[in-house]
Design a protein around this motif. Structure first.
Motif, PDB file in Angstrom:
ATOM      1  N   THR A 109       0.817  -1.210   0.000  1.00  0.00           N
ATOM      2  CA  THR A 109       0.000   0.000   0.000  1.00  0.00           C
ATOM      3  C   THR A 109       0.855   1.266   0.000  1.00  0.00           C
ATOM      4  O   THR A 109       1.896   1.332   0.647  1.00  0.00           O
ATOM      5  N   LEU A 148      -0.932   4.229   0.279  1.00  0.00           N
ATOM      6  CA  LEU A 148      -2.052   5.124   0.517  1.00  0.00           C
ATOM      7  C   LEU A 148      -1.639   6.398   1.252  1.00  0.00           C
ATOM      8  O   LEU A 148      -1.140   6.362   2.359  1.00  0.00           O
ATOM      9  N   LEU A 175      -7.028  -3.694  -2.928  1.00  0.00           N
ATOM     10  CA  LEU A 175      -7.496  -4.632  -1.894  1.00  0.00           C
ATOM     11  C   LEU A 175      -8.216  -5.822  -2.540  1.00  0.00           C
ATOM     12  O   LEU A 175      -8.107  -6.948  -2.068  1.00  0.00           O
ATOM     13  N   ASP A 198      -5.641  -8.153  -3.582  1.00  0.00           N
ATOM     14  CA  ASP A 198      -5.159  -8.913  -2.409  1.00  0.00           C
ATOM     15  C   ASP A 198      -6.123 -10.046  -2.076  1.00  0.00           C
ATOM     16  O   ASP A 198      -5.710 -11.161  -1.761  1.00  0.00           O
ATOM     17  N   ILE A 201      -5.550 -14.184  -2.084  1.00  0.00           N
ATOM     18  CA  ILE A 201      -5.850 -15.165  -1.020  1.00  0.00           C
ATOM     19  C   ILE A 201      -6.621 -16.345  -1.615  1.00  0.00           C
ATOM     20  O   ILE A 201      -6.332 -17.506  -1.320  1.00  0.00           O
ATOM     21  N   ILE A 220      -3.074 -13.382   3.601  1.00  0.00           N
ATOM     22  CA  ILE A 220      -4.066 -12.828   4.540  1.00  0.00           C
ATOM     23  C   ILE A 220      -3.471 -11.657   5.319  1.00  0.00           C
ATOM     24  O   ILE A 220      -4.107 -10.619   5.509  1.00  0.00           O
ATOM     25  N   SER A 255      -1.032  -9.739   4.329  1.00  0.00           N
ATOM     26  CA  SER A 255      -0.864  -8.619   3.393  1.00  0.00           C
ATOM     27  C   SER A 255      -2.187  -7.899   3.172  1.00  0.00           C
ATOM     28  O   SER A 255      -2.245  -6.669   3.141  1.00  0.00           O
ATOM     29  N   PHE A 256      -3.249  -8.665   3.021  1.00  0.00           N
ATOM     30  CA  PHE A 256      -4.580  -8.072   2.842  1.00  0.00           C
ATOM     31  C   PHE A 256      -4.928  -7.227   4.074  1.00  0.00           C
ATOM     32  O   PHE A 256      -5.373  -6.087   3.953  1.00  0.00           O
ATOM     33  N   ASP A 304      -3.111  -5.832   6.274  1.00  0.00           N
ATOM     34  CA  ASP A 304      -2.327  -4.604   6.399  1.00  0.00           C
ATOM     35  C   ASP A 304      -2.914  -3.512   5.506  1.00  0.00           C
ATOM     36  O   ASP A 304      -3.059  -2.367   5.929  1.00  0.00           O
ATOM     37  N   ARG A 305      -3.270  -3.864   4.284  1.00  0.00           N
ATOM     38  CA  ARG A 305      -3.841  -2.859   3.380  1.00  0.00           C
ATOM     39  C   ARG A 305      -5.210  -2.403   3.899  1.00  0.00           C
ATOM     40  O   ARG A 305      -5.524  -1.212   3.871  1.00  0.00           O
ATOM     41  N   ALA A 306      -5.997  -3.355   4.369  1.00  0.00           N
ATOM     42  CA  ALA A 306      -7.331  -3.006   4.884  1.00  0.00           C
ATOM     43  C   ALA A 306      -7.209  -2.042   6.069  1.00  0.00           C
ATOM     44  O   ALA A 306      -7.965  -1.063   6.168  1.00  0.00           O
ATOM     45  N   SER A 314      -4.705  -0.005   6.663  1.00  0.00           N
ATOM     46  CA  SER A 314      -4.223   1.280   6.129  1.00  0.00           C
ATOM     47  C   SER A 314      -5.376   2.082   5.552  1.00  0.00           C
ATOM     48  O   SER A 314      -5.481   3.294   5.761  1.00  0.00           O
ATOM     49  N   ILE A 315      -6.242   1.403   4.813  1.00  0.00           N
ATOM     50  CA  ILE A 315      -7.404   2.081   4.225  1.00  0.00           C
ATOM     51  C   ILE A 315      -8.326   2.587   5.335  1.00  0.00           C
ATOM     52  O   ILE A 315      -8.816   3.713   5.287  1.00  0.00           O
ATOM     53  N   ARG A 322     -10.389 -16.329   6.156  1.00  0.00           N
ATOM     54  CA  ARG A 322     -10.837 -15.881   4.830  1.00  0.00           C
ATOM     55  C   ARG A 322     -12.228 -15.234   4.926  1.00  0.00           C
ATOM     56  O   ARG A 322     -12.501 -14.221   4.282  1.00  0.00           O
ATOM     57  N   ILE A 325     -11.874 -11.833   6.319  1.00  0.00           N
ATOM     58  CA  ILE A 325     -11.313 -10.945   5.298  1.00  0.00           C
ATOM     59  C   ILE A 325     -12.414 -10.461   4.352  1.00  0.00           C
ATOM     60  O   ILE A 325     -12.479  -9.282   4.007  1.00  0.00           O
ATOM     61  N   LYS A 326     -13.260 -11.385   3.951  1.00  0.00           N
ATOM     62  CA  LYS A 326     -14.356 -11.006   3.034  1.00  0.00           C
ATOM     63  C   LYS A 326     -15.284  -9.991   3.714  1.00  0.00           C
ATOM     64  O   LYS A 326     -15.745  -9.048   3.080  1.00  0.00           O
ATOM     65  N   ASP A 377     -13.588  -6.640   3.878  1.00  0.00           N
ATOM     66  CA  ASP A 377     -13.622  -6.048   2.536  1.00  0.00           C
ATOM     67  C   ASP A 377     -14.992  -5.426   2.274  1.00  0.00           C
ATOM     68  O   ASP A 377     -15.097  -4.279   1.811  1.00  0.00           O
ATOM     69  N   LEU A 417     -15.490  -2.203   4.292  1.00  0.00           N
ATOM     70  CA  LEU A 417     -14.778  -1.045   3.737  1.00  0.00           C
ATOM     71  C   LEU A 417     -15.509  -0.492   2.508  1.00  0.00           C
ATOM     72  O   LEU A 417     -15.570   0.723   2.299  1.00  0.00           O
ATOM     73  N   ARG A 418     -16.085  -1.391   1.723  1.00  0.00           N
ATOM     74  CA  ARG A 418     -16.817  -0.933   0.531  1.00  0.00           C
ATOM     75  C   ARG A 418     -18.130  -0.245   0.934  1.00  0.00           C
ATOM     76  O   ARG A 418     -18.544   0.732   0.306  1.00  0.00           O
ATOM     77  N   ARG A 478     -17.128   3.125   2.023  1.00  0.00           N
ATOM     78  CA  ARG A 478     -16.854   3.968   0.837  1.00  0.00           C
ATOM     79  C   ARG A 478     -18.168   4.485   0.237  1.00  0.00           C
ATOM     80  O   ARG A 478     -18.255   5.665  -0.155  1.00  0.00           O
TER      81      ARG A 478
END
Lengths: 97, 263
Positions: free
Chosen positions: A53, A55, A83, A86, A90, B132, B134-135, B137-139, B141-142, B218, B221-222, B225, B228-229, B232
């Motif tokens: 990221t 960001l 994302l 990512d 997975i 997982i 890595s995902f 961490d980005r999530a 950060s967002i 998993r 994670i879903k 995700d 976050l959407r 948004r």
């Protein structure tokens, strides 16, 4: 027929059978390829990993004008798109389970 | 059957067996190694296959090592744990590749090649773990960036004088904040679920537990995700409200009244 000749013939036959059998066994075991090297992970080409990221919102955290907010949200959209990659990564990793 | 017949039978048997041995010896044993030799050909094929598979795995591991090194929101201990696992697996695979390259006989090569599926069991656990993390961490950060946006939106919404627009924007801001918080919780939870997993080593009970943990992570994670959407989308609604409000221009009305931009 001399008895010694029969003994010699028998010995030759036994030695030849044993040697031949051993040779065939070795030949068969080395020419077959029973080793399964491949795994599920090799069966599908995996896409490259999404980048880490990067960001960063607008430089000024206090800038809450419409323009700054729209820029911030467009940055969010870009990161949400990463994302998704990512998430797909997975799925790729877990599909090999 | 007389002695002569017995002897003849032995003789035929001996000739046939000797022929078999002779044929077999043209393929194995002390014959010089040439490219036409089936054993050499099998050796080369298996060696190439093994090397290719190991190289693919090492590339993927290295990609993850680079990515994980750059993670910002995952704790140092969690990063260190997964890095250690990845480096250990890379070391094992690299040593195996070196040994396979040096192998000169098929039997040894086959034995070494069988070690690749064994390492794959570890690979199939560590790689989803790394993905997982890595995902997550980005999530995270967002989510952090969204929290900053939330502060900006809060200030803007508070300045709205139209109660209806303000109320609607506030509702969306609540959704925005709630979804951010939920996403963070789930992303962190996903990491916690998978960080302590150990390779099964062929133990079916551990394998099942690991797979269940990965599936559970998993699912988290879903959900993160999706949260976050949703956040948004809520931000989008707030922006629309803010923009619509600022686009209300002063327009001459028949009764002399005008609608001015608010705030």
């Amino acid at each position: 027929m001399p008895k010694s000749l029969i003994v010699v013939g028998t010995l030759i036959a036994v030695v030849a059978v044993v040697t031949g059998g051993a040779m065939w066994w070795q030949y068969a075991s080395t020419t077959e390829m029973p080793v399964e090297v491949d795994t599920a992970s090799q069966q599908q080409e995996q896409p490259p990993l999404p980048k880490s990221t990067t960001l960063l919102l607008t430089t000024d955290d206090s800038d809450n004008t419409d323009g700054a907010l729209e820029t911030d949200v467009s940055i969010l959209d870009r990161e949400l798109s990463e994302l998704k990659k990512d998430s797909d990564s997975i799925d790729q990793q877990m599909s090999a389970q | 059957m007389n002695v002569k017949n017995i002897f003849s039978l032995f003789l035929v048997f001996a000739i046939l067996a000797s022929a078999a041995a002779a044929i077999a010896q043209t393929n194995v044993g002390d014959t010089p190694v040439t490219s036409q030799n089936p054993q050499t050909s099998a050796l080369e094929i298996l060696k190439q296959k093994s090397e290719t598979e190991i190289a693919q795995k090492l590339n993927k591991i290295n990609e993850f090592l680079v990515r994980i090194n750059l993670l910002k929101k995952i704790s140092g201990a969690q990063k260190g744990a997964i890095q250690q696992e990845l480096q250990s697996l890379a070391g094992t695979l690299d040593a195996l590749r070196t040994k396979i390259i040096a192998d000169t006989d098929l039997a040894t090569l086959k034995k070494d090649a069988l070690e690749i599926p064994k390492s794959s069991r570890i690979y199939l656990l560590i790689m989803p773990q790394a993905a997982i993390i890595s995902f997550s961490d980005r999530a995270l950060s967002i989510a952090e960036a969204m929290e900053k946006i939330s502060e900006k939106l809060y200030t803007r919404i508070n300045a709205i004088t139209d109660d209806e627009i303000k109320s609607s924007a506030q509702e969306n801001l609540t959704i925005f904040d709630t979804k951010i918080s939920d996403a963070k919780t789930k992303a962190q939870s996903a990491v916690e679920i998978i960080i302590g997993l150990k390779p099964d080593g062929g133990n079916q009970t551990i394998l099942k537990a690991n797979n269940a943990a990965l599936k559970s992570a998993r699912a988290k994670i879903k959900e993160a995700d999706a949260d976050l959407r949703s956040a948004r989308n809520a931000a989008g609604e707030i922006l629309k409200a803010l923009k619509a409000r600022s686009e209300i221009k002063v327009q001459p009305q028949g009764n002399g009244q005008s609608t001015a931009p608010q705030n």
